[in-house]
Design a protein around this motif. Structure first.
Motif, mmCIF file in Angstrom:
data_model
loop_
_atom_site.group_PDB
_atom_site.id
_atom_site.type_symbol
_atom_site.label_atom_id
_atom_site.label_comp_id
_atom_site.label_asym_id
_atom_site.label_seq_id
_atom_site.Cartn_x
_atom_site.Cartn_y
_atom_site.Cartn_z
ATOM 1 N N ASN A 5 0.844 -1.177 0.000
ATOM 2 C CA ASN A 5 0.000 0.000 0.000
ATOM 3 C C ASN A 5 0.890 1.240 0.000
ATOM 4 O O ASN A 5 1.712 1.415 0.881
ATOM 5 N N HIS A 60 -7.601 -1.514 9.820
ATOM 6 C CA HIS A 60 -7.093 -2.527 8.891
ATOM 7 C C HIS A 60 -8.257 -3.014 8.039
ATOM 8 O O HIS A 60 -9.296 -3.402 8.556
ATOM 9 N N TYR A 61 -8.082 -2.969 6.718
ATOM 10 C CA TYR A 61 -9.134 -3.433 5.806
ATOM 11 C C TYR A 61 -8.640 -4.644 5.024
ATOM 12 O O TYR A 61 -7.439 -4.848 4.848
ATOM 13 N N LYS A 62 -9.591 -5.444 4.586
ATOM 14 C CA LYS A 62 -9.289 -6.576 3.721
ATOM 15 C C LYS A 62 -10.466 -6.754 2.763
ATOM 16 O O LYS A 62 -11.602 -6.925 3.190
ATOM 17 N N TYR A 63 -10.174 -6.665 1.469
ATOM 18 C CA TYR A 63 -11.205 -6.790 0.453
ATOM 19 C C TYR A 63 -11.380 -8.247 0.042
ATOM 20 O O TYR A 63 -10.488 -9.077 0.266
ATOM 21 N N GLY A 66 -8.674 -10.061 -1.677
ATOM 22 C CA GLY A 66 -7.488 -10.448 -0.926
ATOM 23 C C GLY A 66 -6.588 -9.269 -0.602
ATOM 24 O O GLY A 66 -5.704 -9.364 0.241
ATOM 25 N N HIS A 67 -6.803 -8.138 -1.309
ATOM 26 C CA HIS A 67 -6.007 -6.935 -1.021
ATOM 27 C C HIS A 67 -6.339 -6.455 0.390
ATOM 28 O O HIS A 67 -7.495 -6.397 0.781
ATOM 29 N N GLU A 68 -5.296 -6.136 1.159
ATOM 30 C CA GLU A 68 -5.517 -5.629 2.501
ATOM 31 C C GLU A 68 -4.466 -4.595 2.838
ATOM 32 O O GLU A 68 -3.437 -4.484 2.172
ATOM 33 N N GLY A 69 -4.753 -3.830 3.871
ATOM 34 C CA GLY A 69 -3.807 -2.814 4.286
ATOM 35 C C GLY A 69 -4.341 -2.016 5.458
ATOM 36 O O GLY A 69 -5.373 -2.346 6.036
ATOM 37 N N ASP A 70 -3.625 -0.969 5.783
ATOM 38 C CA ASP A 70 -4.011 -0.070 6.860
ATOM 39 C C ASP A 70 -4.248 1.315 6.279
ATOM 40 O O ASP A 70 -3.603 1.701 5.294
ATOM 41 N N TYR A 139 -14.333 -2.830 11.030
ATOM 42 C CA TYR A 139 -12.932 -3.188 10.791
ATOM 43 C C TYR A 139 -12.179 -3.288 12.117
ATOM 44 O O TYR A 139 -12.661 -2.856 13.152
#
Length: 146
Positions: A5, A60-63, A66-70, A139
């Motif tokens: 990210n 913290h997110y996760k789509y 599979g993409h995730e991040g802060d 989240y």
């Protein structure tokens, strides 16, 4: 392998960023006012996220992809033409918050304003707190740790 990210928290000084990046005295003053208010409303100190976003708290997110991040829970960027405000969770319960907000343009992920005097600060506060509550309910948030 997933791409990192690009909007990650950094150690750059928020004050140094504003003093070196923001040219207009009005925008500098508005930036420091936003910092004061967002710190109070969020309970978090400002941090730089990427090269130009000032954020408060994190989640913290996760789509599904599979993409995730802060990302910061709320924040803003004092861009050259206008401020980008990252303060709004577009839900049915929150749409009315824009009714009394003032002069703005809506972007895909932010609200654009020219200056603080164009908006209703009480509406901004309600919007920020509603976004933090929504993120906290959906989240992993730093606000849950408080």
């Amino acid at each position: 392998m997933a791409k990192p990210n690009k909007t990650a928290e950094t150690e750059i000084s928020v004050t140094d960023f504003i003093n070196s990046y923001v040219e207009s005295d009005q925008k500098k003053s508005d930036s420091f006012e936003l910092i004061k208010w967002m710190t109070k409303w969020s309970g978090f100190k400002p941090k730089m996220w990427g090269p130009t976003i000032i954020g408060f708290g994190s989640y913290h997110y996760k789509y599904a992809s599979g993409h995730e991040g802060d990302a910061p829970m709320i924040g803003f960027s004092p861009r050259k033409a206008e401020f980008s405000l990252y303060v709004y969770s577009p839900t049915e319960d929150n749409k009315h918050l824009l009714d009394d907000f003032g002069k703005y343009k809506m972007g895909k992920a932010c609200i654009y304003i020219k200056k603080l005097s164009d908006i209703n600060i009480a509406s901004l506060e309600t919007m920020c707190k509603a976004s933090i509550t929504w993120l906290n309910n959906h989240y992993e948030c730093a606000a849950k740790e408080k």
